[in-house]
Write a protein that holds these residues in place. Structure first.
Motif, PDB file in Angstrom:
ATOM      1  N   THR A 241       1.041  -3.934  -1.565  1.00 18.95           N
ATOM      2  CA  THR A 241       0.424  -3.794  -2.882  1.00 18.95           C
ATOM      3  C   THR A 241      -0.998  -4.323  -2.954  1.00 18.95           C
TER       4      THR A 241
ATOM      5  N   VAL B  31      -1.533  -7.224  -3.992  1.00 16.35           N
ATOM      6  CA  VAL B  31      -1.453  -8.266  -5.019  1.00 16.35           C
ATOM      7  C   VAL B  31      -0.384  -9.265  -4.590  1.00 16.35           C
TER       8      VAL B  31
ATOM      9  N   LYS C  63       2.095   0.722  -7.503  1.00 13.89           N
ATOM     10  CA  LYS C  63       1.237  -0.277  -6.856  1.00 13.89           C
ATOM     11  C   LYS C  63       1.454  -0.309  -5.336  1.00 13.89           C
TER      12      LYS C  63
ATOM     13  N   ALA D 222      -3.618 -10.107  -9.771  1.00  7.47           N
ATOM     14  CA  ALA D 222      -3.690  -8.663  -9.574  1.00  7.47           C
ATOM     15  C   ALA D 222      -5.009  -8.102 -10.076  1.00  7.47           C
TER      16      ALA D 222
ATOM     17  N   GLY E 263      -5.582  -4.636  -8.236  1.00 12.86           N
ATOM     18  CA  GLY E 263      -4.273  -4.047  -8.018  1.00 12.86           C
ATOM     19  C   GLY E 263      -4.105  -2.703  -8.694  1.00 12.86           C
TER      20      GLY E 263
END
Length: 592
Positions: A75, A77, A410, A544, A549
């Motif tokens: 992701t 994040v 994501k 994020a 993100g």
């Protein structure tokens, strides 16, 4: 008070954070404060956090979780994954509540936690070993009572959804944290010691344990988890069409796949009854069972999470029980997340069927599954290397025509509970700042006024989640989902088990408060629990946003292809209603 470990220099320090519970909120603060923005997840400067915290690892109901946290290779994040089982107790018994690990070891190594000290040791001879053989070798070196969190070949080969597996069968599966271990040349964390986690009021803890034990006969979900085949078993009548993913969420009507009968599990378990008594120290329930058919060389790794049959079975068009159980055990031994693996294979199968991936795998082929798993874990050949990247990155390499078939949020593969019939779950998948998790909040179906779990309605009302028809998607659905997400975020922040807790399981809000108070020795209220949940969500979202993100949205299929048969026929997530609910969700959490 985490240990700060620099694998590059071998330096170990203790750092004091007065007043901190020491779970994922502290880990997120360390992650944000000690690493620069934009860092590649495989950069040596990244931070890896492993913690039991002040509550995890205590011999009490619902307190067995350990958290693993790092910037996710999937992701980009904060990726947070939890392992049940005895590892958290092992970490506490060895004299540590948390480890924050930076740097990269010069050679493959493991961390030893013993007697309140942390040291780095060579693990070169363990290269290429599965998690079970690694655990065997480290227990031979440090004693059979040692607790081990290990990676397999998938983590060493930086498969982006590699997992960490604790004590043979209990995985921290999601978001590729095993690959972060691999990038740091860290094969395992070994904990030696049996000092029990201290509690302020042992009598109160014992009383709550007795209450929980009695609840196994009266709480339907607790009883399901305690019995055979356990919480992860799918037995009896098939779920209604649309409830779970079939063939990459592409079969929106009746799936026609066989659900195993309860007796099918008999004789295929390790140990033979299927029970793993005492898997989570101090908890009267034994939710996680270990299953594997007779054939696989390694059966001890068959810890069966709730999603394995969905992800490696129906989502791949496979209804062969032995094939699914063997695949799950193989995933844990190689260190692969079954959910992301299943989602990635399903993506490849659909692409191959549509002519977008020549030579790709096909749905409904259980005989091909072992080879596919091995190829991904080893990054063997072009196909194995492509699929080791996960479906979002694989789609980017295959071209824009493949993108609609990557069922990701994501960059992470969706869990296999279909959001089209449970829009609150869909909102949770889309908006949870760390990426989609099936256990981020309770299912919408449980709060349906007709089909739901009526005994849980009062608990849900205490946090402002009134019962509502399952298909409703409006602003109130957004607010209700945010409140449920905040509650379970609080459980995650404190390493409390969601499968033991409110609103549908025995540890009701008042008992969760009493349990935390009994362990910590200071008053801990429901408001404190919810505040911890909000703090965790805020920290994850801030990270994020800092890291750029992915957007809070679902794959287009969820908005465009309705369920076509069964009681949920026509269910689809209307885009305008979803956006309205999402705005209300943000407002409830104070996000802009």
């Amino acid at each position: 008070m985490p240990f700060i470990v620099d694998l590059t220099s071998g330096n170990v320090e203790k750092e004091h954070h007065p007043g901190e519970i020491g779970g994922s909120v502290l880990g997120l603060r360390l992650l944000a404060g000690r690493t620069p923005a934009g860092l590649d997840p495989f950069d040596p400067r990244t931070l890896l956090y492993v913690a039991a915290g002040a509550l995890g690892g205590t011999a009490a109901p619902g307190l067995a979780k350990a958290v693993f946290l790092a910037k996710s290779p999937l992701t980009g994040v904060a990726g947070e994954s939890h392992a049940l089982g005895p590892f958290a107790a092992g970490l506490r018994g060895a004299g540590a509540k948390a480890l924050a690990v930076t740097g990269r070891a010069a050679r493959l190594s493991y961390l030893l936690v013993q007697g309140g000290e942390v040291s780095l040791h060579d693990a070169s001879e363990l290269r290429g070993l599965g998690t079970a053989a690694t655990t065997d070798a480290l227990r031979a070196r440090h004693g059979q009572g040692a607790h081990v969190a290990a990676i397999g070949p998938a983590g060493e080969n930086l498969v982006r959804y590699a997992s960490v597996v604790t004590d043979y069968a209990y995985a921290a599966g999601r978001y590729g944290l095993g690959a972060v271990f691999g990038a740091k040349n860290l094969k395992a964390v070994v904990c030696v010691g049996d000092a029990p986690a201290q509690v302020a009021d042992p009598g109160a803890v014992a009383g709550l344990a007795a209450y929980y034990r009695d609840s196994l006969a009266t709480n339907p979900l607790a009883a399901l988890q305690a019995g055979l085949p356990g919480f992860a078993g799918w037995v009896g009548d098939p779920p209604a069409p649309g409830y779970a993913a079939v063939r990459n969420f592409s079969v929106a009507g009746a799936h026609g796949l066989r659900v195993p009968a309860a007796g099918d599990y008999d004789g295929r378990a390790m140990p033979p009854t299927g029970a793993t008594t005492g898997a989570c120290p101090g908890c009267p329930n034994d939710c996680l069972k270990v299953y594997a058919p007779p054939g696989p060389a390694e059966r001890r790794t068959g810890g069966l999470g709730q999603e394995a049959f969905l992800s490696l079975g129906w989502n791949l068009g496979i209804d062969d029980l032995d094939a699914v159980l063997a695949a799950n055990a193989r995933c844990n031994d190689l260190g692969l997340d079954p959910v992301s693996l299943g989602g990635t294979l399903a993506f490849a199968m659909e692409c191959a069927g549509r002519g977008l991936l020549p030579g790709g795998p096909a749905f409904g082929d259980p005989a091909a599954l072992p080879g596919l798993i091995d190829d991904v874990a080893g990054r063997t050949g072009e196909m194995g290397d492509l699929l080791a990247e996960g479906s979002a990155r694989a789609a980017a390499k295959l071209g824009p025509d493949a993108a609609p078939y990557a069922m990701t949020v994501k960059g992470t593969e969706l869990p296999c509970f279909d959001p089209r019939i449970q829009p609150g779950i869909g909102l949770g998948y889309a908006i949870a700042p760390g990426g989609p998790r099936y256990d981020a909040l309770e299912h919408d179906l449980d709060f349906d006024p007709v089909a739901g779990l009526a005994y849980s309605f009062g608990e849900a009302r205490l946090i402002g989640a009134e019962p509502a028809p399952v298909a409703g998607l409006d602003a109130e659905r957004g607010r209700r989902t945010a409140r449920l997400l905040r509650l379970w975020s609080g459980l995650d922040a404190l390493n409390l088990c969601v499968f033991a807790s409110s609103p549908t399981r025995p540890l009701t809000l008042d008992r969760l408060s009493a349990l935390a108070t009994a362990v910590l020795g200071r008053e801990f209220t429901v408001d404190d629990l919810l505040a911890a949940g909000q703090a965790r969500l805020d920290a994850m979202r801030a990270y994020a946003l800092r890291e750029g993100g992915g957007p809070d949205e679902l794959p287009a299929r969820m908005h465009e292809e309705p369920i076509t048969a069964g009681p949920h026929e026509g269910a689809v997530l209307d885009r305008a209603s979803f956006e309205l609910a999402r705005a209300a969700f943000y407002e409830e959490l104070g996000w802009r």
